[in-house]
Design a protein around this motif. Structure first.
Motif, PDB file in Angstrom:
ATOM      1  N   GLN A  10      -8.809 -12.955  -2.647  1.00 40.58           N
ATOM      2  CA  GLN A  10      -8.828 -13.140  -1.197  1.00 40.58           C
ATOM      3  C   GLN A  10      -7.777 -12.244  -0.527  1.00 40.58           C
ATOM      4  N   LEU A  11      -6.604 -12.161  -1.114  1.00 42.02           N
ATOM      5  CA  LEU A  11      -5.559 -11.293  -0.568  1.00 42.02           C
ATOM      6  C   LEU A  11      -5.982  -9.822  -0.631  1.00 42.02           C
ATOM      7  N   MET A  12      -6.606  -9.440  -1.732  1.00 38.28           N
ATOM      8  CA  MET A  12      -7.080  -8.068  -1.864  1.00 38.28           C
ATOM      9  C   MET A  12      -8.126  -7.754  -0.795  1.00 38.28           C
ATOM     10  N   ASP A  13      -9.027  -8.712  -0.537  1.00 43.21           N
ATOM     11  CA  ASP A  13     -10.037  -8.512   0.503  1.00 43.21           C
ATOM     12  C   ASP A  13      -9.389  -8.338   1.872  1.00 43.21           C
ATOM     13  N   LYS A  14      -8.409  -9.180   2.161  1.00 40.27           N
ATOM     14  CA  LYS A  14      -7.713  -9.085   3.450  1.00 40.27           C
ATOM     15  C   LYS A  14      -6.989  -7.742   3.578  1.00 40.27           C
ATOM     16  N   LEU A  15      -6.378  -7.288   2.481  1.00 35.06           N
ATOM     17  CA  LEU A  15      -5.685  -6.002   2.522  1.00 35.06           C
ATOM     18  C   LEU A  15      -6.662  -4.845   2.720  1.00 35.06           C
ATOM     19  N   LEU A  16      -7.821  -4.934   2.082  1.00 39.35           N
ATOM     20  CA  LEU A  16      -8.821  -3.880   2.262  1.00 39.35           C
ATOM     21  C   LEU A  16      -9.334  -3.841   3.702  1.00 39.35           C
ATOM     22  N   LEU A  17      -9.571  -5.018   4.288  1.00 39.59           N
ATOM     23  CA  LEU A  17     -10.006  -5.054   5.685  1.00 39.59           C
ATOM     24  C   LEU A  17      -8.925  -4.490   6.608  1.00 39.59           C
ATOM     25  N   HIS A  18      -7.688  -4.861   6.332  1.00 39.39           N
ATOM     26  CA  HIS A  18      -6.576  -4.347   7.136  1.00 39.39           C
ATOM     27  C   HIS A  18      -6.452  -2.831   6.976  1.00 39.39           C
TER      28      HIS A  18
ATOM     29  N   GLU B  66      -9.194   3.276  10.873  1.00 45.46           N
ATOM     30  CA  GLU B  66      -9.885   3.472  12.142  1.00 45.46           C
ATOM     31  C   GLU B  66      -8.884   3.800  13.253  1.00 45.46           C
ATOM     32  N   GLN B  67      -7.765   3.100  13.264  1.00 46.70           N
ATOM     33  CA  GLN B  67      -6.732   3.360  14.254  1.00 46.70           C
ATOM     34  C   GLN B  67      -6.161   4.767  14.080  1.00 46.70           C
ATOM     35  N   GLU B  68      -5.975   5.199  12.841  1.00 41.51           N
ATOM     36  CA  GLU B  68      -5.457   6.544  12.574  1.00 41.51           C
ATOM     37  C   GLU B  68      -6.423   7.616  13.079  1.00 41.51           C
ATOM     38  N   VAL B  69      -7.711   7.438  12.810  1.00 43.75           N
ATOM     39  CA  VAL B  69      -8.710   8.410  13.267  1.00 43.75           C
ATOM     40  C   VAL B  69      -8.736   8.450  14.791  1.00 43.75           C
TER      41      VAL B  69
ATOM     42  N   VAL C 243       3.947  10.165  16.687  1.00 39.63           N
ATOM     43  CA  VAL C 243       4.867   9.187  16.101  1.00 39.63           C
ATOM     44  C   VAL C 243       4.125   7.891  15.796  1.00 39.63           C
ATOM     45  N   GLU C 244       3.263   7.458  16.720  1.00 36.72           N
ATOM     46  CA  GLU C 244       2.478   6.250  16.489  1.00 36.72           C
ATOM     47  C   GLU C 244       1.561   6.429  15.283  1.00 36.72           C
ATOM     48  N   CYS C 245       0.961   7.608  15.159  1.00 41.53           N
ATOM     49  CA  CYS C 245       0.090   7.896  14.021  1.00 41.53           C
ATOM     50  C   CYS C 245       0.890   7.877  12.713  1.00 41.53           C
ATOM     51  N   GLY C 246       2.105   8.400  12.754  1.00 35.80           N
ATOM     52  CA  GLY C 246       2.977   8.341  11.575  1.00 35.80           C
ATOM     53  C   GLY C 246       3.269   6.916  11.158  1.00 35.80           C
ATOM     54  N   ASN C 247       3.497   6.035  12.130  1.00 31.78           N
ATOM     55  CA  ASN C 247       3.734   4.623  11.816  1.00 31.78           C
ATOM     56  C   ASN C 247       2.501   3.972  11.201  1.00 31.78           C
ATOM     57  N   VAL C 248       1.328   4.329  11.701  1.00 31.52           N
ATOM     58  CA  VAL C 248       0.086   3.792  11.131  1.00 31.52           C
ATOM     59  C   VAL C 248      -0.081   4.285   9.700  1.00 31.52           C
ATOM     60  N   GLN C 249       0.237   5.548   9.437  1.00 34.88           N
ATOM     61  CA  GLN C 249       0.130   6.075   8.081  1.00 34.88           C
ATOM     62  C   GLN C 249       1.104   5.382   7.139  1.00 34.88           C
TER      63      GLN C 249
END
Length: 156
Positions: A10-18, A24-27, A130-136
């Motif tokens: 379940q944790l792995m699934d949540k991490l994959l969704l996150h 998507e946010q990075e793109v 900078v925001e993109c760097g934080n997402v990465q």
């Protein structure tokens, strides 16, 4: 710490969704950066077209004998409460004594509106970078946690 194999899955699934949300946010951020910098470049081209090729060109840029100066924006790394790295952009005021000069003044006293607009757009693009760097960084941490959970799952 998860105790059963189901909790780990379940944790792995949540991490994959996150991680998918972060990708998507990075793109989205990268396409925004591209659009804003393209607009800034168009403003620069418009300024050069209206003012002439010699009033906005490399001639205004400092040469080797120019006095050193500091950037008006600098990048700092901070750590949040979990110890993860967060990037932030520090804006410094124009101050000749500390070496923070305003490079737009290289182009004269009457600065065209399109040159000011280009400066604003490039500044906004820097904030998005900078925001993109934080997402990465977040994405890297999520993938590291996923790998740790995958190893834990194999041990269970």
């Amino acid at each position: 710490m998860p105790k059963s194999r189901d909790e780990v899955c379940q944790l792995m699934d949540k991490l994959l969704l996150h991680s998918l949300e972060l990708m998507e946010q990075e793109v989205r951020l990268k396409t925004t950066i591209e659009a804003v910098t393209n607009d800034g470049q168009l403003d620069l081209a418009h300024t050069r077209f209206t003012k002439g090729a010699h009033s906005v060109s490399a001639v205004q840029l400092p040469t080797e004998d120019y006095r050193d100066f500091s950037a008006l924006n600098s990048l700092t790394e901070d750590r949040d409460e979990l110890g993860q790295v967060q990037l932030s952009l520090d804006n410094h005021p124009v101050d000749k004594e500390t070496g923070h000069i305003d490079p737009i003044r290289w182009f004269g006293i009457l600065i065209p509106a399109t040159l000011q607009s280009a400066r604003t757009k490039f500044g906004r693009a820097l904030e998005y970078v900078v925001e993109c760097g934080n997402v990465q960084i977040q994405l890297r941490n999520v993938l590291l946690n996923y790998g740790a959970l995958k190893r834990l799952k194999a041990e269970l």
